[in-house]
Design a protein around this motif. Sequence first.
Motif, mmCIF file in Angstrom:
data_model
loop_
_atom_site.group_PDB
_atom_site.id
_atom_site.type_symbol
_atom_site.label_atom_id
_atom_site.label_comp_id
_atom_site.label_asym_id
_atom_site.label_seq_id
_atom_site.Cartn_x
_atom_site.Cartn_y
_atom_site.Cartn_z
ATOM 1 N N ALA A 18 0.832 -1.208 0.000
ATOM 2 C CA ALA A 18 0.000 0.000 0.000
ATOM 3 C C ALA A 18 0.863 1.253 0.000
ATOM 4 O O ALA A 18 0.497 2.274 -0.599
ATOM 5 C CB ALA A 18 -0.939 -0.004 1.206
ATOM 6 N N ALA A 19 2.018 1.183 0.646
ATOM 7 C CA ALA A 19 2.931 2.333 0.669
ATOM 8 C C ALA A 19 3.482 2.618 -0.715
ATOM 9 O O ALA A 19 3.640 3.785 -1.107
ATOM 10 C CB ALA A 19 4.064 2.084 1.658
ATOM 11 N N PHE A 20 3.769 1.568 -1.488
ATOM 12 C CA PHE A 20 4.256 1.772 -2.854
ATOM 13 C C PHE A 20 3.218 2.524 -3.687
ATOM 14 O O PHE A 20 3.551 3.444 -4.441
ATOM 15 C CB PHE A 20 4.569 0.439 -3.528
ATOM 16 N N GLN A 21 1.957 2.121 -3.542
ATOM 17 C CA GLN A 21 0.892 2.776 -4.306
ATOM 18 C C GLN A 21 0.692 4.213 -3.841
ATOM 19 O O GLN A 21 0.505 5.128 -4.664
ATOM 20 C CB GLN A 21 -0.415 1.991 -4.157
ATOM 21 N N LEU A 22 0.730 4.434 -2.540
ATOM 22 C CA LEU A 22 0.598 5.795 -2.011
ATOM 23 C C LEU A 22 1.711 6.674 -2.544
ATOM 24 O O LEU A 22 1.474 7.830 -2.926
ATOM 25 C CB LEU A 22 0.642 5.771 -0.487
ATOM 26 N N ARG A 23 2.915 6.132 -2.590
ATOM 27 C CA ARG A 23 4.040 6.921 -3.093
ATOM 28 C C ARG A 23 3.768 7.386 -4.515
ATOM 29 O O ARG A 23 4.052 8.538 -4.879
ATOM 30 C CB ARG A 23 5.312 6.070 -3.027
ATOM 31 N N ARG A 24 3.235 6.528 -5.365
ATOM 32 C CA ARG A 24 2.944 6.896 -6.750
ATOM 33 C C ARG A 24 1.888 7.993 -6.820
ATOM 34 O O ARG A 24 1.990 8.923 -7.625
ATOM 35 C CB ARG A 24 2.499 5.666 -7.544
ATOM 36 N N GLU A 25 0.883 7.892 -5.979
ATOM 37 C CA GLU A 25 -0.164 8.924 -5.955
ATOM 38 C C GLU A 25 0.415 10.270 -5.532
ATOM 39 O O GLU A 25 0.101 11.307 -6.140
ATOM 40 C CB GLU A 25 -1.285 8.506 -5.009
ATOM 41 N N LEU A 26 1.216 10.280 -4.490
ATOM 42 C CA LEU A 26 1.826 11.530 -4.030
ATOM 43 C C LEU A 26 2.766 12.101 -5.077
ATOM 44 O O LEU A 26 2.819 13.318 -5.291
ATOM 45 C CB LEU A 26 2.582 11.291 -2.725
ATOM 46 N N HIS A 27 3.502 11.215 -5.728
ATOM 47 C CA HIS A 27 4.461 11.655 -6.746
ATOM 48 C C HIS A 27 3.748 12.301 -7.938
ATOM 49 O O HIS A 27 4.249 13.273 -8.519
ATOM 50 C CB HIS A 27 5.301 10.475 -7.220
ATOM 51 N N ALA A 28 2.600 11.758 -8.297
ATOM 52 C CA ALA A 28 1.870 12.251 -9.472
ATOM 53 C C ALA A 28 1.217 13.603 -9.230
ATOM 54 O O ALA A 28 0.948 14.342 -10.183
ATOM 55 C CB ALA A 28 0.808 11.236 -9.886
ATOM 56 N N GLU A 29 0.954 13.945 -7.973
ATOM 57 C CA GLU A 29 0.260 15.207 -7.648
ATOM 58 C C GLU A 29 1.036 15.975 -6.580
ATOM 59 O O GLU A 29 0.556 16.160 -5.462
ATOM 60 C CB GLU A 29 -1.167 14.912 -7.163
ATOM 61 N N PRO A 30 2.222 16.450 -6.892
ATOM 62 C CA PRO A 30 3.029 17.145 -5.888
ATOM 63 C C PRO A 30 2.506 18.557 -5.612
ATOM 64 O O PRO A 30 1.897 19.193 -6.474
ATOM 65 C CB PRO A 30 4.411 17.198 -6.537
#
Length: 387
Positions: A18-30
Amino acid sequence: MNEIHERLRAALHAELPAAFQLRRELHAEPCVSGKEEPTLKRVLDALPEGDEMERVAVTGALLRVGGEGLAVGVRGELDALPIPEETGVPWASRNGAMHACGHDVHLAALVALTRAVDRVRAPAPMVAVLQPREETHPSGARDIVDSGALRRNQVGAMIAAHVQPVLGAGETACTPGAVNASSDEFTVIVRGQGGHAAYPHLSRDPVLALAQIIVAAQQLVSRDADPMTPTVVTFGTVAAGSAPNAIPGQAAARGTLRTMSEPWRHQLHHRFREVAEGVARVHGCEAEVRITNGEPVLVNDARLAEETGCILVDVAHHMPATLRSCGADDFAHFASVVPSLMLFVGTDTASGLHSPYFLPGDETVTAVAESLLAAYLAAARVIGAGI
C-alpha cells in the motif's frame, strides 16, 4: 531480534504494498511549499485514525498513535519542488512541480511505519510529524518547534530519514554528531559612484569592489576557519549595471554561509561583515551586509545513532555508512530541542537530488521504512519505553 521487533517488522512489511501505491499517488500530484494541503489530506486519509491529531504550521499536522507517555516523533516532509519532471514514467507529475528530493518516498515509508506501530500497539507511542515547507523559508520545522506542539504531544525524541544518492542501495548512514551544516543567506550591496567607463578615476567602481569582496571572502575558509571545521562561502548571484560602457553606482550579490560548528557560525557572520565593509572602504565604496539566519547545524544524538546502527546491521542487514554534508535540513530545529537522529538512506538511482530525473524505486521505499523502524526502536529505548 525480540518478539516486539519481529511483530513490528512483520507488520511494517505487510503495509509496504500500500505504501508503494501511495508513493505513486503523491508523486503524481506534488504540491510546492506553502500549498501542501492536498498532500496533507491524502496522507491523513492513509494514516490510522490515531489517538490525537493537531494541525500545525498552517498546512501541517501531528498525529499520535500508541497511547500515553513519552513518544517518538517521526518527521515526513510534505512539500515538492518547482521543477518540471522528466522521468517519463506513467505516474510522473505533470503540474510543473516534482518530488525531486524524495519527500514522496519519506511520506510513504512514514505511513507504513505509523500503521505498523498502531496495529501492533507497541509500548512506545509514536507521533507522525507531517511537516510543510522544508524546501523554503520560513521553515516549517521551526514553526512546529516554536508552536510548542512537540511538548504538547510529549515527544521525547525525533527521527527522520532522507534518501541520498551519493550512497549506494543497501547503505544507510546513521552518523553521530554534526551531519548537516548551518545555512544562512546573505546579501551584499556595494554603493559607489557611477560614471563613464572611459574615466574610471572620476568614479568609485562598486563592481570592482564587489569582485574583490568575493575573492577576499574565500580567505575566511582558508585562513579564518579551523581547518577541521567544514566551512563554505558561496556567492550565487551577482548583479550590477545595465550598460557595457558605464560604471554603475551600485552592485549586489547574494549567497550562503555554511559551517558545521555553531560557535564558529556566529564568528563567521561577524568576519564576513568585516571583510565586505573593509574591502569596500578601501575602494572608496560602502558595503551593506544583510544576513538571514536559516537552519542551524544538524547534530545527531550519539546514543540514537549507535543503537540504530546496530539494529540496521543485525536485523535489516543494511550496510553501515558514514555521511556528513554541508547541505542543510530544517530537521535541525527539532534536534535543537530533543534528542534526534537523521538517517541517510542510499538509493537505487544514479540521478542526484533536485534533478528532474530523480526517481528512486520501491526498494528505496522499503529501505527508508526499515531505517525508520530501526530508529524508532532505538529512540524508544532512549526515552525509556523499555523496548
